[in-house]
Design a protein around this motif. Structure first.
Motif, PDB file in Angstrom:
ATOM      1  N   TRP A 224      52.068  -4.313  -4.557  1.00 12.77           N
ATOM      2  CA  TRP A 224      51.153  -4.557  -5.673  1.00 12.77           C
ATOM      3  C   TRP A 224      51.697  -4.004  -6.982  1.00 12.77           C
ATOM      4  O   TRP A 224      51.237  -4.383  -8.059  1.00 12.77           O
ATOM      5  N   ILE A 225      52.659  -3.094  -6.896  1.00 12.01           N
ATOM      6  CA  ILE A 225      53.061  -2.303  -8.065  1.00 12.01           C
ATOM      7  C   ILE A 225      53.693  -3.160  -9.149  1.00 12.01           C
ATOM      8  O   ILE A 225      53.359  -3.041 -10.332  1.00 12.01           O
ATOM      9  N   ASP A 226      54.617  -4.026  -8.781  1.00 10.48           N
ATOM     10  CA  ASP A 226      55.396  -4.795  -9.757  1.00 10.48           C
ATOM     11  C   ASP A 226      54.579  -5.974 -10.274  1.00 10.48           C
ATOM     12  O   ASP A 226      54.848  -7.131  -9.961  1.00 10.48           O
ATOM     13  N   SER A 227      53.574  -5.691 -11.086  1.00 13.03           N
ATOM     14  CA  SER A 227      52.686  -6.736 -11.590  1.00 13.03           C
ATOM     15  C   SER A 227      52.281  -6.428 -13.028  1.00 13.03           C
ATOM     16  O   SER A 227      52.364  -5.279 -13.486  1.00 13.03           O
ATOM     17  N   ASP A 228      51.847  -7.465 -13.728  1.00 12.10           N
ATOM     18  CA  ASP A 228      51.397  -7.300 -15.113  1.00 12.10           C
ATOM     19  C   ASP A 228      49.877  -7.201 -15.206  1.00 12.10           C
ATOM     20  O   ASP A 228      49.346  -6.535 -16.086  1.00 12.10           O
ATOM     21  N   VAL A 229      49.195  -7.902 -14.300  1.00 12.57           N
ATOM     22  CA  VAL A 229      47.736  -7.842 -14.218  1.00 12.57           C
ATOM     23  C   VAL A 229      47.389  -7.625 -12.754  1.00 12.57           C
ATOM     24  O   VAL A 229      47.873  -8.344 -11.879  1.00 12.57           O
ATOM     25  N   LEU A 230      46.534  -6.640 -12.479  1.00  9.25           N
ATOM     26  CA  LEU A 230      46.213  -6.269 -11.102  1.00  9.25           C
ATOM     27  C   LEU A 230      44.707  -6.147 -10.981  1.00  9.25           C
ATOM     28  O   LEU A 230      44.083  -5.308 -11.647  1.00  9.25           O
ATOM     29  N   ILE A 231      44.102  -7.014 -10.146  1.00  3.22           N
ATOM     30  CA  ILE A 231      42.643  -7.071 -10.016  1.00  3.22           C
ATOM     31  C   ILE A 231      42.247  -6.713  -8.593  1.00  3.22           C
ATOM     32  O   ILE A 231      42.632  -7.398  -7.635  1.00  3.22           O
ATOM     33  N   PHE A 232      41.448  -5.651  -8.439  1.00  2.00           N
ATOM     34  CA  PHE A 232      40.994  -5.200  -7.127  1.00  2.00           C
ATOM     35  C   PHE A 232      39.521  -5.558  -6.908  1.00  2.00           C
ATOM     36  O   PHE A 232      38.754  -5.722  -7.854  1.00  2.00           O
ATOM     37  N   ASN A 233      39.155  -5.676  -5.628  1.00  2.00           N
ATOM     38  CA  ASN A 233      37.744  -5.671  -5.249  1.00  2.00           C
ATOM     39  C   ASN A 233      37.635  -5.208  -3.800  1.00  2.00           C
ATOM     40  O   ASN A 233      38.577  -5.312  -3.015  1.00  2.00           O
ATOM     41  N   SER A 234      36.487  -4.632  -3.469  1.00  2.00           N
ATOM     42  CA  SER A 234      36.191  -4.243  -2.092  1.00  2.00           C
ATOM     43  C   SER A 234      34.696  -3.939  -2.032  1.00  2.00           C
ATOM     44  O   SER A 234      34.083  -3.637  -3.052  1.00  2.00           O
ATOM     45  N   GLY A 235      34.125  -4.038  -0.844  1.00  2.00           N
ATOM     46  CA  GLY A 235      32.716  -3.694  -0.701  1.00  2.00           C
ATOM     47  C   GLY A 235      31.992  -4.452   0.396  1.00  2.00           C
ATOM     48  O   GLY A 235      31.162  -3.884   1.108  1.00  2.00           O
ATOM     49  N   HIS A 236      32.295  -5.739   0.570  1.00  2.00           N
ATOM     50  CA  HIS A 236      31.519  -6.552   1.501  1.00  2.00           C
ATOM     51  C   HIS A 236      31.753  -6.189   2.963  1.00  2.00           C
ATOM     52  O   HIS A 236      30.922  -6.507   3.817  1.00  2.00           O
ATOM     53  N   TRP A 237      32.865  -5.548   3.262  1.00  2.00           N
ATOM     54  CA  TRP A 237      33.126  -5.147   4.643  1.00  2.00           C
ATOM     55  C   TRP A 237      32.653  -3.720   4.919  1.00  2.00           C
ATOM     56  O   TRP A 237      32.712  -3.264   6.059  1.00  2.00           O
ATOM     57  N   TRP A 238      32.188  -3.034   3.905  1.00  2.00           N
ATOM     58  CA  TRP A 238      31.733  -1.653   4.075  1.00  2.00           C
ATOM     59  C   TRP A 238      30.268  -1.630   4.472  1.00  2.00           C
ATOM     60  O   TRP A 238      29.391  -1.203   3.709  1.00  2.00           O
ATOM     61  N   THR A 239      29.991  -2.108   5.680  1.00  2.00           N
ATOM     62  CA  THR A 239      28.636  -2.116   6.231  1.00  2.00           C
ATOM     63  C   THR A 239      28.696  -1.640   7.685  1.00  2.00           C
ATOM     64  O   THR A 239      29.750  -1.708   8.337  1.00  2.00           O
ATOM     65  N   ARG A 240      27.582  -1.177   8.198  1.00  2.00           N
ATOM     66  CA  ARG A 240      27.533  -0.708   9.587  1.00  2.00           C
ATOM     67  C   ARG A 240      27.876  -1.823  10.567  1.00  2.00           C
ATOM     68  O   ARG A 240      28.574  -1.604  11.557  1.00  2.00           O
ATOM     69  N   THR A 241      27.389  -3.050  10.283  1.00  2.00           N
ATOM     70  CA  THR A 241      27.610  -4.145  11.228  1.00  2.00           C
ATOM     71  C   THR A 241      29.079  -4.552  11.289  1.00  2.00           C
ATOM     72  O   THR A 241      29.566  -4.951  12.344  1.00  2.00           O
ATOM     73  N   LYS A 242      29.792  -4.457  10.181  1.00  2.00           N
ATOM     74  CA  LYS A 242      31.202  -4.839  10.172  1.00  2.00           C
ATOM     75  C   LYS A 242      32.129  -3.689  10.515  1.00  2.00           C
ATOM     76  O   LYS A 242      33.340  -3.888  10.649  1.00  2.00           O
ATOM     77  N   LEU A 243      31.577  -2.510  10.667  1.00  2.00           N
ATOM     78  CA  LEU A 243      32.387  -1.351  11.029  1.00  2.00           C
ATOM     79  C   LEU A 243      31.962  -0.804  12.391  1.00  2.00           C
ATOM     80  O   LEU A 243      32.603  -1.079  13.401  1.00  2.00           O
TER      81      LEU A 243
END
Length: 397
Positions: A224-243
């Protein structure tokens, strides 16, 4: 005796008043503490000193995420059937959705206007750049939208191709599309947790099938490092049912954290991510964004009913707030390097009409989490692109 009784009565009355006052003070303190820590009782962004996209509007500086959706017949900006990188499962119209009203809405900030998207201008400004999206399937949707938007400015569509000749599927961890005429790459890395899955430690309970190493970033992070624009997201898998229901538990160092709540683990993972960004990124080159939690519109007691409306909602019904988004904002606020928060949670809360529903490649399973293309993710990208062109001209000169 009367004097004695009076003294006793006064003494007891005074002590009674003190006791009642103490109880009332204690209850007020508890109520205040609960209102302070309760995520549903506080605004999401107003109290945070964070970097969010702002434009100069007619009334001064404008927060682009405070506004409303307005009808606009100039939308959509592309046809998903003409874009080979739009996943078939997100092309709702091609999958049988009759109305196209969900494609005719534009986000209008309260005190300014997002510049109109011009694909040729964006392609010219992005020449020679590498844009990287990292996250879950919602990140992949934004990646697909970004490519489809840019392709409207490309005359020779054959000059745009996936660098390894792969088709767009859910299972592939890496996909990269090259705009050869402009020397632009737009990559997607599937990393739903951002941190590294690991093997189960010895002598772990049988219910533990996999662990999430909260103190170690995903092993593909070096790409991911060698980039000019870097867009992250996370959250939908952080639930009891998916973990927990799937046998996933948390680990820090050599210690298994069986009792750690999901939100605490998410905060630990983001702290690991923020440390990596501060240590590895080059802020003089790379502009980093983190998109907040995307509102879903599941309903019913078990949250398994999906009703897709024909128009956006007039009220958000509390969906403009998210504990996941709160955590993202708090972590970013403490970072030593600039990271821009794309706080899409409030704007998505209105768009119950924009979800895939049963218009996917698997109509037997309703979907009130993902978005149709074209649709809501296009607006995320319009804001992202406008921010780069308007506020970060150094990047795109």
């Amino acid at each position: 005796m009367m004097k004695c009784y009076c003294k006793i009565w006064v003494f007891l009355s005074f002590n009674g008043l003190v006791a009642v006052g103490s109880v009332i003070s204690f209850l007020l303190a508890i109520a205040w503490a609960f209102s302070y820590v309760s995520p549903s009782s506080r605004p999401v962004t107003q109290n945070y000193d964070i970097h969010i996209p702002k434009f100069n509007g007619s009334m001064g500086i404008c927060n682009v995420f405070e506004g409303s959706w307005i009808s606009d017949n100039s939308y959509p900006l592309y046809d998903a059937s003409d874009c080979p990188f739009a996943e078939h499962g997100f092309n709702c119209f091609a999958n049988g959705r009759k109305d196209r009203g969900y494609t005719k809405w534009r986000w209008m900030p309260r005190d300014c206007e997002i510049p109109r998207f011009n694909a040729r201008t964006v392609l010219s400004k992005l020449r020679g750049k590498r844009v990287v999206f990292v996250g879950d399937s919602l990140s992949r949707t934004q990646w697909e939208s970004f490519i489809c938007l840019l392709m409207t400015g490309v005359e020779d569509k054959r000059s745009v191709y996936e660098i390894n000749g792969k088709k767009i599927t859910k299972q592939i961890r890496f996909l990269g599309v090259r705009f050869s005429s402009f020397n632009i790459r737009v990559d997607f890395y599937r990393s739903v947790f951002l941190v590294m899955p690991g093997p189960v430690p010895k002598r772990s309970p049988k219910r533990v099938k996999t662990t999430l190493r909260l103190d170690k970033l995903d092993d593909i992070s070096q790409e991911w490092i060698d980039s000019d624009v870097l867009i992250f997201n996370s959250g939908h898998w952080w639930t009891r049912t998916k973990l927990f229901d799937m046998g996933w538990y948390f680990q820090v160092g050599d210690l298994l954290k069986l009792g750690m709540p999901v939100t605490t683990a998410f905060r630990e993972a983001l702290n690991t991510w923020s440390s990596w960004v501060e240590r590895m990124s080059n802020s003089n080159r790379t502009k980093i964004f983190f998109r907040t939690f995307e509102s879903s519109h599941w309903s019913g007691q078990s949250r398994n009913s999906c009703k897709v409306t024909r128009r956006p909602l007039s009220k958000t019904h509390g969906r403009e707030r998210s504990l996941i988004s709160d955590i993202i904002i708090k972590v970013v606020k403490k970072m030593a390097v600039p990271v821009t928060v794309l706080h899409v949670t409030p704007m998505g809360a209105f768009r119950s009409d924009g979800h895939v529903g049963t218009w996917s490649d698997n109509p037997s399973i309703a979907d009130c989490s993902h978005w149709c293309l074209p649709g809501v993710p296009d607006m995320w990208n319009e804001i992202l692109i406008s921010y780069l062109l308007t506020n970060e001209g150094v990047l795109l000169q």
